[in-house]
Design a protein around this motif. Structure first.
Motif, PDB file in Angstrom:
ATOM      1  N   ALA A  71       0.901  -1.120   0.163  1.00 49.56           N
ATOM      2  CA  ALA A  71      -0.147   0.068  -0.141  1.00 49.56           C
ATOM      3  C   ALA A  71       0.944   1.297   0.095  1.00 49.56           C
ATOM      4  O   ALA A  71       0.645   2.182  -0.842  1.00 49.56           O
ATOM      5  CB  ALA A  71      -0.882   0.068   1.196  1.00 49.56           C
ATOM      6  N   THR A  72       1.827   1.499   0.816  1.00 49.84           N
ATOM      7  CA  THR A  72       2.422   2.543   1.233  1.00 49.84           C
ATOM      8  C   THR A  72       3.608   2.933  -0.488  1.00 49.84           C
ATOM      9  O   THR A  72       3.780   3.966  -0.614  1.00 49.84           O
ATOM     10  CB  THR A  72       3.642   2.424   2.423  1.00 49.84           C
ATOM     11  OG1 THR A  72       4.490   1.487   2.303  1.00 49.84           O
ATOM     12  CG2 THR A  72       2.605   2.738   3.475  1.00 49.84           C
ATOM     13  N   GLY A  74       2.577   2.085  -3.230  1.00 49.83           N
ATOM     14  CA  GLY A  74       1.797   2.385  -4.292  1.00 49.83           C
ATOM     15  C   GLY A  74       1.746   1.129  -5.427  1.00 49.83           C
ATOM     16  O   GLY A  74       1.382   1.023  -6.396  1.00 49.83           O
ATOM     17  N   GLN A  79      -3.028   5.566  -4.623  1.00 53.60           N
ATOM     18  CA  GLN A  79      -3.368   5.678  -2.968  1.00 53.60           C
ATOM     19  C   GLN A  79      -3.221   7.210  -2.544  1.00 53.60           C
ATOM     20  O   GLN A  79      -2.989   8.073  -3.245  1.00 53.60           O
ATOM     21  CB  GLN A  79      -2.120   5.180  -2.114  1.00 53.60           C
ATOM     22  CG  GLN A  79      -1.764   3.639  -2.311  1.00 53.60           C
ATOM     23  CD  GLN A  79      -2.814   2.740  -1.648  1.00 53.60           C
ATOM     24  OE1 GLN A  79      -3.368   3.144  -0.654  1.00 53.60           O
ATOM     25  NE2 GLN A  79      -2.974   1.667  -2.010  1.00 53.60           N
ATOM     26  N   HIS A  80      -3.943   7.543  -1.504  1.00 57.26           N
ATOM     27  CA  HIS A  80      -4.154   8.720  -0.795  1.00 57.26           C
ATOM     28  C   HIS A  80      -2.944   8.955  -0.047  1.00 57.26           C
ATOM     29  O   HIS A  80      -2.778   8.333   0.978  1.00 57.26           O
ATOM     30  CB  HIS A  80      -5.268   8.812  -0.034  1.00 57.26           C
ATOM     31  CG  HIS A  80      -6.662   8.805  -0.957  1.00 57.26           C
ATOM     32  ND1 HIS A  80      -7.154   9.740  -1.794  1.00 57.26           N
ATOM     33  CD2 HIS A  80      -7.419   7.715  -1.366  1.00 57.26           C
ATOM     34  CE1 HIS A  80      -8.266   9.465  -2.535  1.00 57.26           C
ATOM     35  NE2 HIS A  80      -8.523   8.239  -2.211  1.00 57.26           N
ATOM     36  N   TYR A  81      -2.158   9.967  -0.399  1.00 57.08           N
ATOM     37  CA  TYR A  81      -1.031  10.345   0.531  1.00 57.08           C
ATOM     38  C   TYR A  81      -1.175  11.892   1.019  1.00 57.08           C
ATOM     39  O   TYR A  81      -1.776  12.518   0.547  1.00 57.08           O
ATOM     40  CB  TYR A  81       0.393  10.505  -0.179  1.00 57.08           C
ATOM     41  CG  TYR A  81       0.544   9.033  -0.978  1.00 57.08           C
ATOM     42  CD1 TYR A  81       1.163   8.208  -0.297  1.00 57.08           C
ATOM     43  CD2 TYR A  81       0.461   8.547  -2.345  1.00 57.08           C
ATOM     44  CE1 TYR A  81       1.702   7.062  -0.783  1.00 57.08           C
ATOM     45  CE2 TYR A  81       0.861   7.506  -2.955  1.00 57.08           C
ATOM     46  CZ  TYR A  81       1.500   6.772  -1.746  1.00 57.08           C
ATOM     47  OH  TYR A  81       1.768   5.283  -2.446  1.00 57.08           O
ATOM     48  N   LEU A  83      -0.030   8.966   3.908  1.00 62.10           N
ATOM     49  CA  LEU A  83      -0.758   7.504   4.166  1.00 62.10           C
ATOM     50  C   LEU A  83      -0.189   6.891   5.490  1.00 62.10           C
ATOM     51  O   LEU A  83       1.315   6.614   5.509  1.00 62.10           O
ATOM     52  CB  LEU A  83      -0.654   6.510   3.151  1.00 62.10           C
ATOM     53  CG  LEU A  83      -1.196   5.109   3.358  1.00 62.10           C
ATOM     54  CD1 LEU A  83      -2.901   5.247   3.571  1.00 62.10           C
ATOM     55  CD2 LEU A  83      -1.033   4.187   2.169  1.00 62.10           C
ATOM     56  N   GLY A 141      -6.238   4.444   4.420  1.00 60.74           N
ATOM     57  CA  GLY A 141      -6.157   4.489   3.153  1.00 60.74           C
ATOM     58  C   GLY A 141      -7.754   4.252   2.769  1.00 60.74           C
ATOM     59  O   GLY A 141      -7.725   4.116   1.293  1.00 60.74           O
TER      60      GLY A 141
END
Length: 382
Positions: A71-72, A74, A79-81, A83, A141
Protein backbone atom coordinates in the motif's frame (compact mmCIF):
# COMPACT_ATOMS: atom_id res chain seq x y z
CA UNK A 1 11.85 -13.20 18.14
CA UNK A 2 9.75 -13.03 21.28
CA UNK A 3 7.15 -15.82 21.30
CA UNK A 4 6.49 -15.49 25.00
CA UNK A 5 7.69 -12.32 26.67
CA UNK A 6 6.71 -11.77 30.33
CA UNK A 7 3.19 -10.38 30.51
CA UNK A 8 2.60 -7.44 32.87
CA UNK A 9 -0.41 -7.64 35.18
CA UNK A 10 -3.39 -5.49 34.19
CA UNK A 11 -2.54 -1.78 34.38
CA UNK A 12 0.87 -2.57 35.87
CA UNK A 13 2.26 0.34 33.91
CA UNK A 14 0.70 3.78 33.32
CA UNK A 15 -1.12 4.57 30.13
CA UNK A 16 1.29 5.42 27.29
CA UNK A 17 2.25 9.11 26.99
CA UNK A 18 0.04 9.36 23.91
CA UNK A 19 -3.04 9.27 26.11
CA UNK A 20 -1.95 12.34 28.03
CA UNK A 21 -0.33 14.07 25.07
CA UNK A 22 -3.52 14.36 23.02
CA UNK A 23 -4.65 17.94 23.03
CA UNK A 24 -8.00 19.35 22.03
CA UNK A 25 -6.96 19.07 18.38
CA UNK A 26 -6.19 15.36 18.79
CA UNK A 27 -2.85 15.49 16.99
CA UNK A 28 -0.86 12.27 17.04
CA UNK A 29 2.73 11.41 16.13
CA UNK A 30 2.94 8.88 13.31
CA UNK A 31 5.10 7.36 10.59
CA UNK A 32 3.83 7.06 7.06
CA UNK A 33 4.47 7.62 3.37
CA UNK A 34 4.08 10.90 1.50
CA UNK A 35 4.41 9.19 -1.90
CA UNK A 36 5.04 5.77 -3.32
CA UNK A 37 8.78 6.44 -3.25
CA UNK A 38 9.19 8.41 -0.02
CA UNK A 39 9.68 5.52 2.33
CA UNK A 40 8.24 5.92 5.82
CA UNK A 41 8.85 9.31 7.41
CA UNK A 42 7.67 11.09 10.58
CA UNK A 43 4.21 12.63 10.25
CA UNK A 44 1.57 14.24 12.40
CA UNK A 45 -2.02 13.09 11.91
CA UNK A 46 -5.26 14.58 13.20
CA UNK A 47 -7.65 12.30 15.02
CA UNK A 48 -11.29 13.25 15.46
CA UNK A 49 -12.60 13.99 18.92
CA UNK A 50 -14.59 10.95 20.10
CA UNK A 51 -18.23 10.93 19.02
CA UNK A 52 -20.93 9.27 21.11
CA UNK A 53 -20.07 5.73 19.93
CA UNK A 54 -16.31 6.20 19.63
CA UNK A 55 -13.41 4.74 21.55
CA UNK A 56 -10.12 6.62 21.67
CA UNK A 57 -7.10 4.34 21.96
CA UNK A 58 -3.55 5.14 23.02
CA UNK A 59 -1.67 2.72 20.76
CA UNK A 60 1.12 0.65 22.30
CA UNK A 61 1.96 -1.76 19.49
CA UNK A 62 1.14 -2.17 15.81
CA UNK A 63 2.03 -5.15 13.67
CA UNK A 64 3.68 -4.77 10.27
CA UNK A 65 1.83 -6.61 7.51
CA UNK A 66 3.19 -7.24 4.03
CA UNK A 67 0.12 -5.47 2.69
CA UNK A 68 1.42 -2.30 4.40
CA UNK A 69 4.45 -2.45 2.11
CA UNK A 70 2.31 -2.84 -1.02
CA UNK A 71 0.00 0.00 0.00
CA UNK A 72 2.61 2.57 1.01
CA UNK A 73 4.72 1.86 -2.06
CA UNK A 74 1.73 2.28 -4.38
CA UNK A 75 1.94 -1.31 -5.61
CA UNK A 76 -1.82 -1.85 -5.26
CA UNK A 77 -2.90 1.07 -7.37
CA UNK A 78 -3.53 4.74 -6.60
CA UNK A 79 -3.26 5.69 -2.94
CA UNK A 80 -4.18 8.79 -0.97
CA UNK A 81 -1.03 10.34 0.48
CA UNK A 82 0.07 11.01 3.10
CA UNK A 83 -0.71 7.47 4.20
CA UNK A 84 -0.14 6.03 7.69
CA UNK A 85 -0.34 2.21 7.48
CA UNK A 86 -1.00 -0.34 10.19
CA UNK A 87 -4.05 -2.54 10.86
CA UNK A 88 -2.82 -4.72 13.72
CA UNK A 89 -3.35 -2.29 16.59
CA UNK A 90 -3.15 -2.98 20.33
CA UNK A 91 -3.40 -0.32 23.02
CA UNK A 92 -5.28 1.04 26.02
CA UNK A 93 -8.55 2.95 25.93
CA UNK A 94 -7.86 6.59 26.78
CA UNK A 95 -11.39 8.01 26.37
CA UNK A 96 -14.87 6.87 25.34
CA UNK A 97 -17.90 8.58 23.85
CA UNK A 98 -21.06 9.28 25.82
CA UNK A 99 -22.92 6.22 24.47
CA UNK A 100 -20.11 3.71 25.08
CA UNK A 101 -20.74 1.40 28.04
CA UNK A 102 -18.81 -1.72 27.00
CA UNK A 103 -15.32 -0.15 27.11
CA UNK A 104 -13.68 2.06 29.72
CA UNK A 105 -10.39 3.95 30.02
CA UNK A 106 -7.56 1.54 30.76
CA UNK A 107 -9.06 -1.43 28.92
CA UNK A 108 -6.65 -3.36 26.71
CA UNK A 109 -8.15 -3.38 23.22
CA UNK A 110 -7.35 -4.03 19.59
CA UNK A 111 -8.33 -2.85 16.13
CA UNK A 112 -7.88 -5.01 13.06
CA UNK A 113 -8.24 -4.52 9.33
CA UNK A 114 -11.53 -2.59 9.31
CA UNK A 115 -13.01 0.31 11.23
CA UNK A 116 -16.49 0.35 9.68
CA UNK A 117 -18.84 -1.31 7.19
CA UNK A 118 -22.30 -0.54 5.87
CA UNK A 119 -23.99 -2.45 8.76
CA UNK A 120 -27.02 -3.08 6.52
CA UNK A 121 -26.14 -5.69 3.89
CA UNK A 122 -26.66 -9.39 4.38
CA UNK A 123 -22.98 -10.01 5.15
CA UNK A 124 -22.90 -7.31 7.83
CA UNK A 125 -26.14 -8.54 9.38
CA UNK A 126 -24.69 -12.07 9.41
CA UNK A 127 -21.64 -10.85 11.34
CA UNK A 128 -19.42 -11.25 8.27
CA UNK A 129 -18.45 -7.59 7.90
CA UNK A 130 -15.27 -8.52 6.04
CA UNK A 131 -17.49 -9.39 3.07
CA UNK A 132 -19.55 -6.18 3.29
CA UNK A 133 -21.42 -5.92 0.00
CA UNK A 134 -21.16 -2.15 -0.02
CA UNK A 135 -17.47 -2.11 0.87
CA UNK A 136 -15.89 -2.16 4.30
CA UNK A 137 -13.89 0.81 5.55
CA UNK A 138 -10.26 -0.21 5.90
CA UNK A 139 -8.24 0.89 8.91
CA UNK A 140 -6.08 2.98 6.63
CA UNK A 141 -6.26 4.40 3.12
CA UNK A 142 -10.08 4.29 2.92
CA UNK A 143 -12.73 6.98 2.73
CA UNK A 144 -14.57 7.18 6.04
CA UNK A 145 -18.14 7.96 4.96
CA UNK A 146 -19.24 8.56 8.56
CA UNK A 147 -16.47 11.09 9.04
CA UNK A 148 -16.97 13.40 6.08
CA UNK A 149 -15.05 11.20 3.65
CA UNK A 150 -11.75 11.72 5.46
CA UNK A 151 -9.07 9.16 4.61
CA UNK A 152 -8.48 6.71 7.44
CA UNK A 153 -4.99 6.60 8.91
CA UNK A 154 -3.62 3.49 10.55
CA UNK A 155 -1.75 2.27 13.56
CA UNK A 156 1.83 3.45 13.03
CA UNK A 157 0.67 6.23 15.32
CA UNK A 158 0.33 7.13 18.97
CA UNK A 159 -3.48 7.14 18.92
CA UNK A 160 -6.58 6.25 16.96
CA UNK A 161 -10.34 6.83 17.33
CA UNK A 162 -12.64 3.99 16.25
CA UNK A 163 -16.35 3.24 16.50
CA UNK A 164 -16.94 0.87 19.42
CA UNK A 165 -18.49 -1.77 17.12
CA UNK A 166 -15.10 -2.38 15.52
CA UNK A 167 -13.02 -2.44 18.70
CA UNK A 168 -11.92 -5.78 20.14
CA UNK A 169 -11.21 -6.77 23.72
CA UNK A 170 -7.65 -8.12 24.09
CA UNK A 171 -7.19 -10.78 26.80
CA UNK A 172 -4.91 -9.55 29.57
CA UNK A 173 -3.05 -12.88 29.91
CA UNK A 174 -1.38 -12.51 26.50
CA UNK A 175 1.67 -10.42 25.57
CA UNK A 176 0.06 -7.38 23.88
CA UNK A 177 2.93 -6.97 21.40
CA UNK A 178 2.62 -10.58 20.26
CA UNK A 179 -1.17 -10.23 20.05
CA UNK A 180 -0.97 -7.48 17.41
CA UNK A 181 -0.41 -9.82 14.42
CA UNK A 182 -3.36 -11.95 15.53
CA UNK A 183 -5.62 -9.13 14.35
CA UNK A 184 -4.68 -9.88 10.73
CA UNK A 185 -2.54 -13.00 10.33
CA UNK A 186 -4.27 -14.73 13.25
CA UNK A 187 -7.86 -14.26 12.17
CA UNK A 188 -7.01 -14.77 8.49
CA UNK A 189 -5.93 -18.33 9.30
CA UNK A 190 -8.42 -18.94 12.11
CA UNK A 191 -11.43 -18.17 9.92
CA UNK A 192 -10.95 -20.94 7.31
CA UNK A 193 -10.02 -23.46 10.01
CA UNK A 194 -13.29 -22.66 11.77
CA UNK A 195 -15.23 -22.63 8.49
CA UNK A 196 -14.02 -26.15 7.70
CA UNK A 197 -14.78 -27.25 11.26
CA UNK A 198 -11.30 -28.51 12.08
CA UNK A 199 -11.38 -30.74 15.13
CA UNK A 200 -9.22 -33.15 17.07
CA UNK A 201 -8.05 -35.99 14.84
CA UNK A 202 -8.18 -34.03 11.58
CA UNK A 203 -5.05 -33.48 9.52
CA UNK A 204 -4.37 -29.93 8.34
CA UNK A 205 -1.84 -29.07 5.67
CA UNK A 206 -0.14 -25.67 5.68
CA UNK A 207 1.52 -24.46 2.48
CA UNK A 208 4.20 -21.86 3.20
CA UNK A 209 5.75 -20.93 6.53
CA UNK A 210 5.71 -17.15 6.80
CA UNK A 211 3.58 -14.82 8.90
CA UNK A 212 0.31 -16.50 7.93
CA UNK A 213 1.73 -20.01 7.81
CA UNK A 214 3.22 -19.96 11.28
CA UNK A 215 -0.13 -18.84 12.71
CA UNK A 216 -1.94 -21.59 10.80
CA UNK A 217 0.37 -24.17 12.37
CA UNK A 218 -0.17 -22.83 15.89
CA UNK A 219 -3.94 -22.50 15.58
CA UNK A 220 -4.51 -25.88 13.92
CA UNK A 221 -2.42 -27.57 16.63
CA UNK A 222 -4.44 -25.78 19.32
CA UNK A 223 -7.60 -27.15 17.70
CA UNK A 224 -6.24 -30.67 18.11
CA UNK A 225 -5.29 -31.30 14.49
CA UNK A 226 -2.28 -33.15 13.15
CA UNK A 227 -0.35 -30.55 11.12
CA UNK A 228 1.68 -31.17 7.97
CA UNK A 229 3.71 -28.27 6.59
CA UNK A 230 4.48 -28.16 2.87
CA UNK A 231 7.53 -26.11 1.96
CA UNK A 232 9.95 -25.76 -0.93
CA UNK A 233 12.80 -24.92 1.46
CA UNK A 234 14.66 -27.64 3.34
CA UNK A 235 15.98 -24.95 5.70
CA UNK A 236 12.44 -24.43 7.04
CA UNK A 237 12.02 -28.01 8.22
CA UNK A 238 13.46 -27.42 11.74
CA UNK A 239 11.47 -24.20 12.11
CA UNK A 240 8.20 -25.93 11.20
CA UNK A 241 8.83 -28.71 13.69
CA UNK A 242 9.74 -26.18 16.37
CA UNK A 243 6.39 -24.45 15.83
CA UNK A 244 4.60 -27.74 16.44
CA UNK A 245 4.19 -29.32 13.00
CA UNK A 246 3.95 -33.10 13.13
CA UNK A 247 5.44 -33.57 9.68
CA UNK A 248 7.14 -31.50 7.00
CA UNK A 249 6.89 -32.40 3.31
CA UNK A 250 9.22 -30.89 0.73
CA UNK A 251 6.76 -30.08 -2.03
CA UNK A 252 9.44 -30.27 -4.74
CA UNK A 253 10.08 -33.91 -3.82
CA UNK A 254 7.77 -35.95 -6.07
CA UNK A 255 8.10 -39.08 -3.94
CA UNK A 256 7.30 -37.22 -0.73
CA UNK A 257 4.23 -35.66 -2.34
CA UNK A 258 3.10 -39.05 -3.64
CA UNK A 259 3.46 -40.48 -0.14
CA UNK A 260 1.14 -37.74 1.15
CA UNK A 261 -1.64 -38.79 -1.28
CA UNK A 262 -5.11 -38.72 0.35
CA UNK A 263 -3.73 -37.90 3.80
CA UNK A 264 -4.97 -34.34 4.41
CA UNK A 265 -8.43 -33.07 5.38
CA UNK A 266 -7.93 -29.34 4.81
CA UNK A 267 -5.11 -27.23 3.41
CA UNK A 268 -4.37 -23.61 4.29
CA UNK A 269 -2.36 -22.17 1.39
CA UNK A 270 -0.55 -18.99 2.42
CA UNK A 271 1.80 -18.59 -0.55
CA UNK A 272 1.45 -15.28 -2.41
CA UNK A 273 3.53 -16.30 -5.43
CA UNK A 274 2.18 -18.26 -8.43
CA UNK A 275 2.41 -22.03 -7.82
CA UNK A 276 0.80 -25.22 -9.08
CA UNK A 277 -2.06 -26.34 -6.84
CA UNK A 278 -2.74 -29.67 -8.52
CA UNK A 279 -0.13 -31.64 -6.54
CA UNK A 280 -1.72 -30.36 -3.30
CA UNK A 281 -5.20 -31.41 -4.42
CA UNK A 282 -3.90 -34.97 -4.71
CA UNK A 283 -2.95 -34.92 -1.00
CA UNK A 284 -6.56 -34.20 0.02
CA UNK A 285 -9.01 -36.84 1.14
CA UNK A 286 -12.56 -37.05 -0.17
CA UNK A 287 -14.53 -33.91 0.82
CA UNK A 288 -11.30 -32.11 1.62
CA UNK A 289 -10.78 -28.41 0.94
CA UNK A 290 -7.95 -26.11 -0.04
CA UNK A 291 -8.31 -22.55 1.26
CA UNK A 292 -6.37 -19.98 -0.74
CA UNK A 293 -5.16 -17.12 1.47
CA UNK A 294 -2.13 -15.89 -0.46
CA UNK A 295 -2.98 -13.49 -3.30
CA UNK A 296 -0.42 -13.76 -6.13
CA UNK A 297 0.07 -10.69 -8.28
CA UNK A 298 0.42 -12.86 -11.39
CA UNK A 299 -1.74 -15.63 -12.84
CA UNK A 300 -1.67 -19.05 -11.19
CA UNK A 301 -1.17 -22.26 -13.21
CA UNK A 302 -4.54 -23.73 -14.26
CA UNK A 303 -6.45 -26.02 -11.91
CA UNK A 304 -7.35 -29.50 -13.18
CA UNK A 305 -11.11 -29.87 -12.53
CA UNK A 306 -10.75 -33.64 -12.52
CA UNK A 307 -8.75 -33.47 -9.30
CA UNK A 308 -11.69 -31.72 -7.64
CA UNK A 309 -14.43 -33.85 -9.15
CA UNK A 310 -12.96 -37.27 -8.34
CA UNK A 311 -12.85 -36.60 -4.59
CA UNK A 312 -15.50 -33.88 -4.18
CA UNK A 313 -12.77 -31.45 -3.21
CA UNK A 314 -13.47 -27.76 -2.61
CA UNK A 315 -11.11 -25.02 -3.77
CA UNK A 316 -12.03 -21.82 -2.02
CA UNK A 317 -10.70 -18.58 -0.59
CA UNK A 318 -11.04 -16.74 2.68
CA UNK A 319 -10.62 -13.13 3.85
CA UNK A 320 -9.78 -12.09 7.45
CA UNK A 321 -12.82 -12.49 9.74
CA UNK A 322 -15.80 -10.56 11.02
CA UNK A 323 -15.69 -8.70 14.33
CA UNK A 324 -17.40 -11.48 16.32
CA UNK A 325 -15.12 -14.13 14.80
CA UNK A 326 -12.04 -12.02 15.49
CA UNK A 327 -13.09 -11.75 19.14
CA UNK A 328 -13.66 -15.52 19.19
CA UNK A 329 -10.15 -15.98 17.83
CA UNK A 330 -8.64 -13.74 20.52
CA UNK A 331 -10.50 -15.62 23.26
CA UNK A 332 -9.41 -18.95 21.76
CA UNK A 333 -5.80 -17.78 21.73
CA UNK A 334 -6.09 -16.69 25.35
CA UNK A 335 -7.42 -20.11 26.34
CA UNK A 336 -4.63 -21.93 24.47
CA UNK A 337 -1.81 -19.40 25.04
CA UNK A 338 -1.31 -18.78 21.32
CA UNK A 339 0.45 -15.63 20.09
CA UNK A 340 2.60 -14.72 17.12
CA UNK A 341 6.37 -15.05 17.11
CA UNK A 342 7.58 -11.49 16.72
CA UNK A 343 10.49 -9.12 16.50
CA UNK A 344 9.91 -5.69 18.01
CA UNK A 345 11.14 -2.73 15.95
CA UNK A 346 11.58 0.96 16.67
CA UNK A 347 10.15 3.68 14.46
CA UNK A 348 13.56 4.43 13.01
CA UNK A 349 13.83 0.78 11.92
CA UNK A 350 10.58 0.71 9.93
CA UNK A 351 12.11 1.16 6.48
CA UNK A 352 14.70 -1.51 7.20
CA UNK A 353 11.92 -3.80 8.43
CA UNK A 354 10.02 -3.25 5.16
CA UNK A 355 13.08 -4.24 3.13
CA UNK A 356 13.55 -7.30 5.31
CA UNK A 357 9.91 -8.32 4.84
CA UNK A 358 10.31 -8.13 1.07
CA UNK A 359 13.45 -10.27 1.37
CA UNK A 360 11.66 -12.78 3.61
CA UNK A 361 14.04 -11.98 6.47
CA UNK A 362 11.60 -12.07 9.39
CA UNK A 363 10.64 -14.83 11.78
CA UNK A 364 7.73 -14.39 11.68
CA UNK A 365 6.21 -10.92 12.19
CA UNK A 366 7.55 -7.44 12.92
CA UNK A 367 5.74 -5.30 15.49
CA UNK A 368 6.25 -1.57 15.99
CA UNK A 369 6.75 -0.29 19.52
CA UNK A 370 4.84 2.98 19.20
CA UNK A 371 6.54 4.48 22.27
CA UNK A 372 9.49 5.12 19.90
CA UNK A 373 7.51 7.28 17.46
CA UNK A 374 7.93 10.60 19.22
CA UNK A 375 11.65 10.15 19.83
CA UNK A 376 12.23 9.15 16.20
CA UNK A 377 10.31 12.20 14.98
CA UNK A 378 12.29 14.55 17.22
CA UNK A 379 15.58 13.03 16.06
CA UNK A 380 14.53 13.41 12.40
CA UNK A 381 13.73 17.09 13.02
CA UNK A 382 17.04 17.78 14.79
Amino acid sequence: MTPGRPVPPPLARPLPPAAAALGSDRLAAAYGATSGHSGLVPLTVARRAPKADDVEIAIEFCGLCHSDVHATRGEWGTQHYPLVPGHEIVGRVSAVGSAVDDFAPGDLVGVGCMVDSCRECRSCLDGQEQYCENGLTGTYGAKDQRNGGAITQGGYSTSVVVDRRYVLRVPENLDPAAVAPLLCAGVTTFSPLRHFGVKEGDTVGVVGLGGLGHMAVKLAKAMGARVVVFTTSESKVPAALELGADEVVLSRDAEAMEAADRSIDAIIDTVAAPHDLNPFFRTLRRDGALYQLGLPSEAMPPVNPGALIRRRISYTGSLIGGIAETQEMLDFCAAHNVVADIELVRADQLNEAYDRMVAGDVKYRFVLDTSTLQAAAEEADA
